[in-house]
Design an enzyme around this catalytic site. Structure first.
Site, PDB file in Angstrom:
ATOM      1  N   ASP A   1     -10.151  -6.973 -70.679  1.00 37.92           N
ATOM      2  CA  ASP A   1      -8.962  -6.642 -69.894  1.00 37.92           C
ATOM      3  C   ASP A   1      -8.240  -7.894 -69.410  1.00 37.92           C
ATOM      4  OD1 ASP A   1     -11.074  -7.212 -68.216  1.00 37.92           O
ATOM      5  OD2 ASP A   1     -10.733  -5.519 -66.871  1.00 37.92           O
ATOM      6  N   HIS A   2      -8.994  -8.973 -69.265  1.00 41.91           N
ATOM      7  CA  HIS A   2      -8.405 -10.253 -68.858  1.00 41.91           C
ATOM      8  C   HIS A   2      -9.443 -11.335 -69.092  1.00 41.91           C
ATOM      9  CE1 HIS A   2     -10.987 -10.053 -65.335  1.00 41.91           C
ATOM     10  NE2 HIS A   2     -10.563  -8.822 -65.141  1.00 41.91           N
TER      11      HIS A   2
ATOM     12  N   ASP B   1     -15.182  -6.359 -69.477  1.00 42.92           N
ATOM     13  CA  ASP B   1     -14.362  -6.754 -68.322  1.00 42.92           C
ATOM     14  C   ASP B   1     -14.489  -8.259 -68.094  1.00 42.92           C
ATOM     15  OD1 ASP B   1     -13.181  -7.070 -65.700  1.00 42.92           O
ATOM     16  OD2 ASP B   1     -13.428  -4.901 -65.459  1.00 42.92           O
TER      17      ASP B   1
ATOM     18  N   ASP C   1     -14.432   2.536 -60.245  1.00 39.22           N
ATOM     19  CA  ASP C   1     -13.875   1.185 -60.332  1.00 39.22           C
ATOM     20  C   ASP C   1     -12.676   1.200 -61.300  1.00 39.22           C
ATOM     21  OD1 ASP C   1     -13.644  -1.493 -59.767  1.00 39.22           O
ATOM     22  OD2 ASP C   1     -15.495  -2.116 -60.768  1.00 39.22           O
TER      23      ASP C   1
ATOM     24  N   HIS D   1     -10.076 -14.667 -62.000  1.00 47.76           N
ATOM     25  CA  HIS D   1      -9.585 -14.347 -63.343  1.00 47.76           C
ATOM     26  C   HIS D   1      -8.643 -15.462 -63.787  1.00 47.76           C
ATOM     27  CE1 HIS D   1      -9.785  -9.767 -62.215  1.00 47.76           C
ATOM     28  NE2 HIS D   1     -10.955 -10.367 -62.131  1.00 47.76           N
TER      29      HIS D   1
ATOM     30  N   ARG E   1      -6.426   0.546 -56.091  1.00 47.32           N
ATOM     31  CA  ARG E   1      -7.749   0.716 -56.701  1.00 47.32           C
ATOM     32  C   ARG E   1      -8.862   0.947 -55.684  1.00 47.32           C
ATOM     33  NH1 ARG E   1      -9.320  -4.781 -59.612  1.00 47.32           N
ATOM     34  NH2 ARG E   1     -11.387  -3.857 -59.515  1.00 47.32           N
TER      35      ARG E   1
ATOM     36  N   SER F   1      -8.112  -5.981 -63.056  1.00 55.69           N
ATOM     37  CA  SER F   1      -8.540  -4.938 -64.007  1.00 55.69           C
ATOM     38  C   SER F   1      -7.740  -3.650 -63.848  1.00 55.69           C
ATOM     39  CB  SER F   1     -10.020  -4.624 -63.820  1.00 55.69           C
ATOM     40  OG  SER F   1     -10.779  -5.770 -64.069  1.00 55.69           O
TER      41      SER F   1
ATOM     42  N   GLU G   1     -17.297   0.493 -70.996  1.00 54.09           N
ATOM     43  CA  GLU G   1     -16.991  -0.772 -70.322  1.00 54.09           C
ATOM     44  C   GLU G   1     -18.245  -1.559 -69.956  1.00 54.09           C
ATOM     45  OE1 GLU G   1     -15.799  -0.675 -66.213  1.00 54.09           O
ATOM     46  OE2 GLU G   1     -14.801  -2.609 -66.347  1.00 54.09           O
TER      47      GLU G   1
ATOM     48  N   THR H   1     -11.497   0.079 -64.255  1.00 56.87           N
ATOM     49  CA  THR H   1     -11.393   0.393 -65.690  1.00 56.87           C
ATOM     50  C   THR H   1     -11.606   1.880 -65.990  1.00 56.87           C
ATOM     51  OG1 THR H   1     -11.952  -1.869 -66.241  1.00 56.87           O
ATOM     52  CG2 THR H   1     -12.259  -0.238 -67.992  1.00 56.87           C
TER      53      THR H   1
ATOM     54  N   ASP I   1     -17.484  -9.539 -65.753  1.00 61.63           N
ATOM     55  CA  ASP I   1     -16.510  -9.960 -64.743  1.00 61.63           C
ATOM     56  C   ASP I   1     -17.173 -10.237 -63.401  1.00 61.63           C
ATOM     57  OD1 ASP I   1     -13.603  -9.753 -63.434  1.00 61.63           O
ATOM     58  OD2 ASP I   1     -14.908  -8.386 -62.322  1.00 61.63           O
ATOM     59  N   LYS I   2     -18.005  -9.328 -62.964  1.00 60.84           N
ATOM     60  CA  LYS I   2     -18.542  -9.449 -61.603  1.00 60.84           C
ATOM     61  C   LYS I   2     -19.458 -10.666 -61.485  1.00 60.84           C
ATOM     62  CE  LYS I   2     -17.925  -4.502 -61.044  1.00 60.84           C
ATOM     63  NZ  LYS I   2     -16.576  -4.590 -60.437  1.00 60.84           N
TER      64      LYS I   2
ATOM     65  N   HIS J   1     -17.273 -13.774 -61.377  1.00 62.08           N
ATOM     66  CA  HIS J   1     -16.788 -13.979 -59.996  1.00 62.08           C
ATOM     67  C   HIS J   1     -17.854 -14.674 -59.158  1.00 62.08           C
ATOM     68  CE1 HIS J   1     -12.936 -11.901 -59.935  1.00 62.08           C
ATOM     69  NE2 HIS J   1     -13.457 -10.811 -60.474  1.00 62.08           N
TER      70      HIS J   1
HETATM   71 ZN   LIG Z   1     -12.621  -9.281 -61.673  1.00 55.45          ZN
END
Ligand SMILES: [Zn+2]
Length: 459
Positions: free
Chosen positions: A377-378, A60, A161, A421, A174, A109, A330, A163, A335-336, A339
């Site tokens: 995913d991004h 992610d 979450d 992102h 989501r 995501s 995943e 994904t 990702d987290k 962030h």
């Molecule tokens: Zn994110």
């Protein structure tokens, strides 16, 4: 200029070029074991055909920067991660859409997951439903399940979450993760005749293996319908699930009945810690590779991955099915931590994800009828910048395993806010049947077709 998609002829040429490149390697490289391994892998990967199993690994937020950062820190600039060792690599675009179908250049995501899971792009925040009319679209997991494949989903995030959610649920938003979280999904509630929260839908789907965090969502009480008054965990048990909560139970659990592993109340705590990036930078730091805040008994992603494979194989053996399995794994907190502008947290999660990639590739080495795909995913915010750069945002200097300093910058939002992102294309790499379809520049939604065709599914 608008560029058309690759025509079938052009695609064949790309594949032919890859074959030529693979044979060129054979001529120019002296016959080391490594070179012939790669050549064999490339040859097998370029063959089409059907896969018995598919293992899809999603990092992610794992853009090229995140991969490079983990590589530089852990194995060195000229080292190679396991995810770098796939024989075939391409790139794919990840944009989502607005309600009217026009492009939204930066996805989340949920929309990106809906894209690879259903082949249909949607709006940010949506879980496997259409962008305008908000209608459920069949997911690759649902199609695989229908055709008799065993199915599994493993994550370091909450199992509800985005994904994991895109595979086993359909939701307007989501955020509708547990029965008490339904504010943004009025038509999805059981009271309104909908399928309920993401947690309820995931267990109703009877996915064979669900491993991750998010116990608090499953501890919420169901508010309507057949299971009213029970928690989702109790509902899962009624549906035949074995519920496990730690590493010891994960090692002990046997197949035969579906498994729901809930290894943390929220997201699974990260592997590494360090100083977060700061305005004006940090002192050069080494990451702490054992997070004191990670409870003993929290299973590593790689152990969840190998156990998930064993459980899925056991299910098919027990039911004498000729089909294999579909498994999604995943690495969510890359990702987290991105962030949160926390480079050590981020690198530790990328390294943990890479060990899960190693597990998948080791399985495929023994089972060449397995398609393994690793992608993101991004893309995300972290950037490797020169040591003398003075970027306006947050930055940190790391001392890598090869003893060099590396500066990482997070500047996609104001310091203090969540970093964002980005809309950049990301890597997609694969081996096994149909793997050649990741070559070139494809669209995220093409991955759905690749897995569908590899498993011989129909929609
Ligand atoms: Zn994110």
């Amino acid at each position: 200029m608008v560029r058309p998609h690759l025509s079938p002829t052009r695609r064949r040429l790309t594949v032919a070029a890859a074959v030529v490149a693979a044979s060129a390697v054979a001529v120019t490289v002296t016959a080391s074991a490594g070179a012939s391994d790669t050549r064999d892998q490339a040859r097998r990967a370029i063959q089409g055909g059907k896969a018995k199993n598919v293992i899809l690994l999603i990092g992610d937020g794992m853009g090229d920067s995140e991969i490079t950062l983990a590589r530089d820190y852990t194995v060195g600039a000229n080292g190679r991660l396991d995810m770098d060792k796939f024989p075939l690599t391409g790139a794919y675009t990840t944009y989502s859409v607005h309600k009217d179908g026009t492009p939204d250049y930066v996805t989340d995501s949920a929309a990106s997951g809906s894209g690879w899971a259903t082949g249909v792009k949607t709006v940010n925040g949506r879980i496997s439903k259409t962008p305008g009319s908000d209608k459920a679209v069949p997911t690759i997991l649902e199609l695989a399940q229908k055709k008799g494949y065993a199915t599994g989903s493993v994550t370091t995030a909450e199992l509800t979450d985005a994904t994991p959610a895109v595979l086993a649920s359909h939701a307007t938003d989501r955020s509708c993760q547990g029965p008490a979280d339904m504010a943004k999904c009025p038509t999805d509630t059981i009271a309104a005749g909908g399928p309920g929260s993401i947690a309820e839908q995931s267990v109703n789907h009877k996915v064979d293996v669900l491993l991750g965090g998010g116990r608090q969502r499953f501890d919420q009480k169901v508010t309507d319908g057949k299971y009213k008054g029970l928690t989702v965990t109790q509902q899962a048990k009624r549906l035949g699930y074995q519920v496990i909560t730690d590493d010891r139970q994960l090692r002990a659990v046997k197949g035969g009945k579906p498994v729901l592993g809930l290894f943390a109340p929220g997201n699974v705590p990260v592997e590494w810690t360090g100083k977060a990036a700061a305005k004006g930078g940090t002192e050069p730091q080494r990451c702490t590779t054992a997070n004191p805040g990670r409870p003993a008994g929290t299973p590593a992603l790689q152990d969840q991955a190998s156990k998930a494979i064993k459980l899925l194989e056991a299910k098919q053996k027990a039911t004498k099915s000729k089909r294999g399995f579909f498994l999604q794994i995943e690495g969510a907190s890359i990702d987290k931590q991105d962030h949160a502008a926390d480079p050590c947290g981020q690198i530790g999660e990328t390294a943990a994800f890479d060990r899960a990639v190693k597990v998948a590739r080791a399985y495929a080495a023994k089972h060449p009828d397995t398609l393994v795909v690793t992608t993101a995913d991004h893309a995300h915010t972290s950037q490797i910048v020169p040591l003398d750069a003075q970027p306006p945002g947050l930055s940190s200097t790391l001392v890598t395993d090869e003893g060099q300093q590396l500066k990482v910058n997070y500047s996609t939002n104001t310091p203090g806010a969540s970093q964002e992102h980005t809309g950049t294309q990301v890597r997609i790499a694969a081996q096994g049947p149909q793997a050649y379809r990741v070559l070139g520049v494809t669209n995220q939604t093409d991955l759905f077709g690749t897995v569908r065709d590899a498993l011989g599914l129909r929609r």
